[in-house]
Design an enzyme around this catalytic site. Sequence first.
Site, PDB file in Angstrom:
ATOM      1  N   LYS A   1       0.830  -1.200   0.000  1.00 16.82           N
ATOM      2  CA  LYS A   1       0.000   0.000   0.000  1.00 16.82           C
ATOM      3  C   LYS A   1       0.871   1.259   0.000  1.00 16.82           C
ATOM      4  O   LYS A   1       0.594   2.232  -0.681  1.00 16.82           O
ATOM      5  CB  LYS A   1      -0.824  -0.023   1.293  1.00 16.82           C
TER       6      LYS A   1
ATOM      7  N   LYS B   1      25.599 -16.092 -23.366  1.00 13.03           N
ATOM      8  CA  LYS B   1      24.205 -16.065 -22.915  1.00 13.03           C
ATOM      9  C   LYS B   1      23.243 -15.702 -24.047  1.00 13.03           C
ATOM     10  O   LYS B   1      23.587 -14.946 -24.957  1.00 13.03           O
ATOM     11  CB  LYS B   1      24.015 -15.107 -21.732  1.00 13.03           C
ATOM     12  N   ASP B   2      22.036 -16.249 -23.952  1.00  6.32           N
ATOM     13  CA  ASP B   2      20.961 -15.851 -24.853  1.00  6.32           C
ATOM     14  C   ASP B   2      20.660 -14.378 -24.655  1.00  6.32           C
ATOM     15  O   ASP B   2      20.885 -13.817 -23.574  1.00  6.32           O
ATOM     16  CB  ASP B   2      19.663 -16.605 -24.486  1.00  6.32           C
ATOM     17  N   ASP B   3      20.096 -13.767 -25.672  1.00 11.52           N
ATOM     18  CA  ASP B   3      19.500 -12.459 -25.503  1.00 11.52           C
ATOM     19  C   ASP B   3      18.292 -12.673 -24.582  1.00 11.52           C
ATOM     20  O   ASP B   3      17.559 -13.654 -24.730  1.00 11.52           O
ATOM     21  CB  ASP B   3      19.049 -11.946 -26.877  1.00 11.52           C
ATOM     22  N   GLU B   4      18.079 -11.763 -23.623  1.00 15.09           N
ATOM     23  CA  GLU B   4      16.984 -11.988 -22.665  1.00 15.09           C
ATOM     24  C   GLU B   4      15.608 -11.878 -23.317  1.00 15.09           C
ATOM     25  O   GLU B   4      14.618 -12.343 -22.768  1.00 15.09           O
ATOM     26  CB  GLU B   4      17.099 -11.034 -21.466  1.00 15.09           C
TER      27      GLU B   4
ATOM     28  N   HIS C   1      18.654 -11.719 -14.836  1.00 12.56           N
ATOM     29  CA  HIS C   1      18.701 -10.577 -15.747  1.00 12.56           C
ATOM     30  C   HIS C   1      17.892  -9.424 -15.153  1.00 12.56           C
ATOM     31  O   HIS C   1      16.815  -9.651 -14.619  1.00 12.56           O
ATOM     32  CB  HIS C   1      18.161 -10.953 -17.129  1.00 12.56           C
TER      33      HIS C   1
ATOM     34  N   GLY D   1      28.326  -7.502 -25.445  1.00 13.05           N
ATOM     35  CA  GLY D   1      27.625  -7.833 -26.681  1.00 13.05           C
ATOM     36  C   GLY D   1      28.335  -7.137 -27.819  1.00 13.05           C
ATOM     37  O   GLY D   1      29.187  -7.716 -28.485  1.00 13.05           O
ATOM     38  N   GLY D   2      28.033  -5.827 -27.966  1.00 11.04           N
ATOM     39  CA  GLY D   2      28.671  -5.031 -29.004  1.00 11.04           C
ATOM     40  C   GLY D   2      30.187  -5.025 -28.894  1.00 11.04           C
ATOM     41  O   GLY D   2      30.887  -4.975 -29.914  1.00 11.04           O
TER      42      GLY D   2
END
Lengths: 403, 403
Positions: free
Chosen positions: B92, B167-170, B257, B351-352
């Site tokens: 609340k 790892k997979d892309d989420e 993630h 990643g990049g």
Amino acid sequence: MNDVIARYALTDRAENLSARAEGIAVGLTVGSWTDLPRATQERVEPFRGRIEEIRTVEAIDGHRVRAEIAIRYPMINLTDQIAALLTTVFGKLSMDGEIRLVDLTLPSAYLAQFQGAKFGVRGLRDRLSVYDRPLVMSIFKTCVGQTLDELGMHFREQALGGVDLIKDDEIFFHEAVPPYVRVKRYREEGLRIEQETGRRPRYAVNLTGPVFELKERAKRLQEAGADLFLFNVFTYGLDVMRELTSDRDIQIPFMAHPAFAGALYASERHGIAAHVLLGDLLRMAGADIAIFPSPFGSVKLHRKESAELIARLRAPGPFAKVMPAPSAGIHPGMVPLLMETYGKDVIVNAGGGIHGHPAGATAGGKAFYQAIEAVLRGVPLSEAAASHEELSDALAKWGEVRG
Amino acid sequence: MNDVIARYALTDRAENLSARAEGIAVGLTVGSWTDLPRATQERVEPFRGRIEEIRTVEAIDGHRVRAEIAIRYPMINLTDQIAALLTTVFGKLSMDGEIRLVDLTLPSAYLAQFQGAKFGVRGLRDRLSVYDRPLVMSIFKTCVGQTLDELGMHFREQALGGVDLIKDDEIFFHEAVPPYVRVKRYREEGLRIEQETGRRPRYAVNLTGPVFELKERAKRLQEAGADLFLFNVFTYGLDVMRELTSDRDIQIPFMAHPAFAGALYASERHGIAAHVLLGDLLRMAGADIAIFPSPFGSVKLHRKESAELIARLRAPGPFAKVMPAPSAGIHPGMVPLLMETYGKDVIVNAGGGIHGHPAGATAGGKAFYQAIEAVLRGVPLSEAAASHEELSDALAKWGEVRG
């Protein structure tokens, strides 16, 4: 087109907006585009997001603007979990600066994967055989630390004023008096009250426990005679509720509590708009009743946001309409304004407005019905109060709230 | 004392603070106090919340102040669901104006109900037999719309540079190539690479699907040879993850993630502080690896918030330490700063920074190891680059980031 459209309100440099939009459309779908070989581009084309709109709302300073960006996400990327939708449209993006998810447009092919409310407004009214007026719900005030007899007595006291529904406090997780025991006891009380008054109060039991036991618990509570479930959907998870409400063996209406939702909607520039969260997403999750802060009481939702939320709960489409329960600080003097705002299809939900009545909770329940009856007859509350003591006491304490 | 202490940062009128604090302490535990009969007061006493502290931080104008209020909640009110904790301390209350949950103090008797990470830093290192350096993780760039052969090729290309984890892309929920199939294929690729390079890359598969099927799915993926799970804990629910990680038949590390977490932590005056959400709560949920935005990259967490988060992930106590994976915009030129900030027990997650390497993803992985090796030897990157082409190319593209 079978795309989910998500709209964001964000702050960025004006010259960044189109690259930003392209980055979202591609980054949250196929990951990259210009680097892909031509043949791959052709094959991943159906999975690629697209810019639907870029709109500058206002300049902040020489460089930055507030803007809205709308992105189309092909539904082929999604499964029928709400987690897939939220992870895609507001997963990584939720962390990327000042950005808020302000709208979702969900195509009918996507919504067809969801069932929506199993009962909704009509189903709920059929269960209660009440069609021509708002419903009244009372909230247990003190739950923890009470004995079964005390709880039973509280139930009876609240119920005797004629309320349709009585709900657990949402923070009632403690199991010294287990939910099965409460359901049985309150059912007995309810049947006794029905013999006395002709109307049986229904009890919304807080469905709690380990996630992976919730289906079994719901079924056991159903067997024990549960009328409705109260569910803390935002702390348990939207998909948890969705899978409970779509279980064919669970034939009981769900009342979604908004606890924790403020952590998601209350900021103006981050998180998710209340009408998406408490409206669109709760419908997908199968809520029959949606509790939310009214724009009038102690804990408020902005008036405009509240109107948009109601529109979502009642929007035409594949799902049954959801019964709204605007809450917090509701007392009998607010009934004309509530009915003017929401019509008859609303739950008048009160805690302090029932228990805090000068003559006790039974009188509190009565005062609400006296107020509803007055509005239905077109009689001002002040006039009705002249011949109704409970309403008169309530108005003396809380006054009448006008729009 | 077995109380959970929650601390809130809020805005209110100065003269309201003590009534506000009392309202929280009583309202979110026993509901009411002064109205209760003396005998009832005595019996509900152990369930009643108490004010721990009220502290004015700064005046805003003549009336309103920013303040911190800390409240003690008896743990007897709670069950061992994280939903019970969050519904109680920020249910609340999350909707009640400008208020943010900034800290939780959880007593050991309360934490004893949770298992924490099953593997943590040490268990993860044992599985990989890598003890003396940071781990490197590569993120699949394009997942949806790819064939199994393309995915296998992408896996191999990323892995050949020597990365520990992929790892997979989420956002990969789409099941045209089901997770079981991916796990098997990547495992075959991984074993081949182990024969070639002596090191087997591990794959973190995105655990997706209906909530009530997740346990079965996790077990099937385990049988198929899954190394790690990636899990969207904030869209599925903290208790969902907690019950998965504490299942005795699931013996695989979980990587949490942060997708969607920004909707909860990103505002300064609403929601939940990142170190509580991504630190304390993820530990309770059993995360072995916590991904979060680094303070250095493209999507940022404030430096102070990030330091506090790391302190929580590594805090002494009943739980195994969690491996941090600061993410977003990480490239080889950031390695010295990452290691200076986090030490060796960190996952360098890119990643990049891997796929965008001028000579491709394999070279991208190599550049990261060359940077790590340089730091471990105390050699400046610029010097190491003279004899390492991949690192040299990376620095030419991205430069070196200093603290």
